[in-house]
Design a protein around this motif. Structure first.
Motif: not given
Length: 375
Positions: A250-255, A257-260, A284-291, A297-304
């Motif tokens: 929710g914190i990272e979506r503030e920045r 939101s249109d690309r993640m 997850i922080e690493n995925a956001i930072k380096h993705g 463009g838009r980046v997809e992050i998935s957790l399984t």
């Protein structure tokens, strides 16, 4: 100097011995030793042709007196052992303690044999014949064998308790050391996470998004309040861990939101599996930072998350640049993946597996395999 170095160098001192346990074990072993002695005495009496009241009285006095000497000898050995182990290790004190046991047993045997000079007058019996075992030399040899045998058994008993106490103390110290290591690794997350989040807030301010920056600060304070209250040595259900990471997202979506986009696929039974608290946050922080942080463009992050036999497998994937030329190195400190690997190794030793690396040309994956545990 590490704990193992202290042990090998002889600098790990002994603690207070388990006196109550030693007393109980002494009574039990003493009872067994006395049973053996009684059997020997009855075997001896069976070979005696004539048994008088004076003879029985003499043997009873011998029996009770040697028991009293054994008890005094045990106390003296324990007292000396306690004094020695305050100045040196148990291993260093053992030869000295055996020498002391030998000398004290010999002195007690001489005392016990010498007392026989008074028994004839006390019981009204004739003095012992010089060639019999009741003379001074024979009595010294017999009683010394008994007393020194008991002394060696008692020393072995004391050292068994000493080694057991040391084992328990070392286990407690190692557990505390492991806890301190886990806490140190756990607390590395907060400055790392805070550094990256403040960078995000600074980016929002530079972009003129003051309202978003304000919401992000409020979300950050809530998240930090929650995470700092967690016990770093406490495991949590995977469902609770993921719910906490949703607050971080929710914190990272503030920045971004249109690309993640973020998706979670979790088997129903995997939700109750226990994982170390905040173990997923650096991933997850690493995925956001380096993705998201390096791709335009838009980046997809998935957790399984799923169960595989007796293992829990958690996988986090994110889009990444197709080639090195596209990569814009983000600012920050690179402790995320290393921190997770160190925490897992400290917590599970060789029972866990962590893998990370590219999947094809445009995806990056971090995979955790942990022992399956539930509350």
């Amino acid at each position: 100097m590490t704990l193992d170095d202290m042990i090998s160098d002889g600098e790990f001192k002994n603690g207070q011995s388990n006196l109550r346990g030693i007393k109980i074990a002494t009574v039990r072993f003493g009872a067994f030793y006395l049973i053996v002695l009684i059997i020997v005495v009855f075997g001896f009496l069976s070979s005696v042709e004539e048994i008088s009241a004076q003879f029985i009285g003499l043997r009873l006095i011998q029996f009770l007196s040697i028991i009293a000497l054994s008890a005094l000898l045990s106390y003296a050995i324990y007292f000396i052992h306690d004094k020695l182990t305050k100045k040196m290790t148990s291993e260093d004190s053992l030869p000295m303690l055996l020498i002391v046991s030998f000398v004290l047993s010999l002195m007690a045997a001489a005392l016990w044999a010498g007392a026989h000079n008074f028994y004839p007058a006390l019981l009204g019996t004739p003095p012992s014949a010089p060639q019999s075992l009741d003379n001074f030399g024979g009595l010294v040899v017999i009683s010394w064998g008994f007393l020194f045998g008991w002394s060696c058994l008692f020393v072995a008993l004391v050292f068994a308790f000493e080694l057991n106490d040391r084992k328990l103390r070392l286990g407690a110290i190692r557990e505390e050391a492991l806890g301190a290591q886990m806490r140190a690794l756990r607390y590395q997350i907060n400055p790392h996470f805070l550094f990256n989040t403040l960078n995000s807030i600074a980016g929002l301010i530079e972009e003129g998004a003051a309202t978003q920056a304000e919401r992000m600060v409020l979300s950050l304070s809530t998240f930090l309040r929650t995470t700092l209250a967690l016990d770093p040595f406490h495991d949590v259900p995977l469902a609770d861990e993921i719910a906490l990471q949703k607050e971080y997202l929710g914190i990272e979506r503030e920045r971004f939101s249109d690309r993640m986009t973020f998706s979670i696929t979790m088997d129903p039974n995997a939700a109750e599996a226990l994982v170390p608290s905040l173990i997923l946050q650096p991933l997850i922080e690493n995925a956001i930072k380096h993705g998201v942080g390096v791709l335009p463009g838009r980046v997809e992050i998935s957790l399984t998350a799923r169960r595989e036999n007796d293992r829990l497998r958690v996988t986090i994937e994110n889009d990444m640049p197709r080639n090195e030329a596209e990569i814009t190195k983000p600012s920050g400190v690179g402790v995320g993946l290393r921190n997770v690997a160190d925490r897992l190794h400290a917590r599970f030793q060789n029972e866990c597996v962590m893998r990370s690396g590219p999947m094809g040309n445009d995806r990056f994956e971090v995979s955790l395999e942990l022992p399956w545990r539930t509350a």
